[in-house]
Design a protein around this motif. Structure first.
Motif, short mmCIF file in Angstrom:
data_model
loop_
_atom_site.label_atom_id
_atom_site.label_comp_id
_atom_site.label_asym_id
_atom_site.label_seq_id
_atom_site.Cartn_x
_atom_site.Cartn_y
_atom_site.Cartn_z
N LEU A 1 -5.24 6.91 4.46
CA LEU A 1 -6.69 6.90 4.23
C LEU A 1 -7.35 5.72 4.94
N GLY A 2 -6.67 4.60 4.97
CA GLY A 2 -7.19 3.44 5.69
C GLY A 2 -7.41 3.75 7.16
N LEU B 1 2.00 6.31 10.88
CA LEU B 1 2.60 6.05 9.56
C LEU B 1 4.10 5.83 9.68
N ILE B 2 4.76 6.59 10.52
CA ILE B 2 6.20 6.40 10.72
C ILE B 2 6.46 5.03 11.35
N ALA B 3 5.57 4.60 12.26
CA ALA B 3 5.71 3.28 12.89
C ALA B 3 5.58 2.16 11.86
N GLU C 1 8.21 11.83 3.81
CA GLU C 1 7.11 11.36 2.97
C GLU C 1 5.79 11.41 3.76
N VAL C 2 5.86 11.05 5.03
CA VAL C 2 4.67 11.08 5.89
C VAL C 2 4.15 12.50 6.00
N LEU D 1 0.84 -1.20 0.00
CA LEU D 1 0.00 0.00 0.00
C LEU D 1 0.88 1.24 0.00
N SER D 2 0.44 2.26 -0.69
CA SER D 2 1.17 3.53 -0.70
C SER D 2 0.94 4.23 0.64
#
Length: 172
Positions: free
Chosen positions: A34-35, A51-53, A60-61, A27-28
């Motif tokens: 979004l999930g 997201l970093i985890a 990018e995050v 997944l991007s």
């Protein structure tokens, strides 16, 4: 006679069906974000941390979260208002809610604005919680009033609300 009990399978081919397995696709970062956001509201700080985890680079995050915030998918204001509604429903007071929102990285103005969206009375919320937990007899029983007072303090109600809900002064 044909024997299906053992052996070779088809010559030159793999009979275990591995070619039919679904491919796992990565997944991007936007899809991951979004999930998370479709399940429930997240604060910006919370979304970045999650997201970093998952191993996504912090630069990018930040770009993804900024893009989603600009598009209206992520909103600290909406998160704060949602969290106030949920916590009030759970029987928490304004002090607890304020501390929780601050732990999610929200600024003072966002927290105060979210708390202002609550159009009820904190003392009524406290009274309802005491009635649900201890019944109507709290006023007549000093031990129960103290227990109720302790509960309300842990739940983040101020002394005025506690007195109104229990007729017990927690400052004494």
């Amino acid at each position: 006679m044909h024997d299906d009990t053992g052996g070779g399978g088809s010559p030159g081919g793999d009979s275990n069906g591995s070619e039919r397995r679904p491919r796992s696709r990565e997944l991007s970062p936007t899809q991951r974000a979004l999930g998370l956001l479709t399940r429930r509201e997240h604060s910006r700080q919370e979304l970045v941390r999650k997201l970093i985890a998952k191993g996504i680079a912090s630069d990018e995050v930040e770009a993804v979260v900024e893009k989603l915030a600009a598009a209206g998918w992520q909103s600290d204001v909406r998160f704060a208002e949602s969290r106030v509604r949920v916590r009030v429903g759970d029987g928490h007071g304004p002090l607890h809610i304020r501390a929780e929102l601050a732990s999610h990285g929200l600024d003072r103005d966002t927290i105060l604005a979210a708390l202002d969206t609550f159009d009820g009375d904190w003392a009524t919320v406290a009274r309802d919680l005491v009635r649900r937990r201890y019944g109507e007899s709290v006023v007549d029983d000093l031990k129960l009033r103290r227990k109720a007072s302790d509960l309300l303090m842990r739940r983040g109600f101020d002394p005025g609300c506690i007195r109104a809900a229990t007729q017990f002064d927690p400052d004494e």
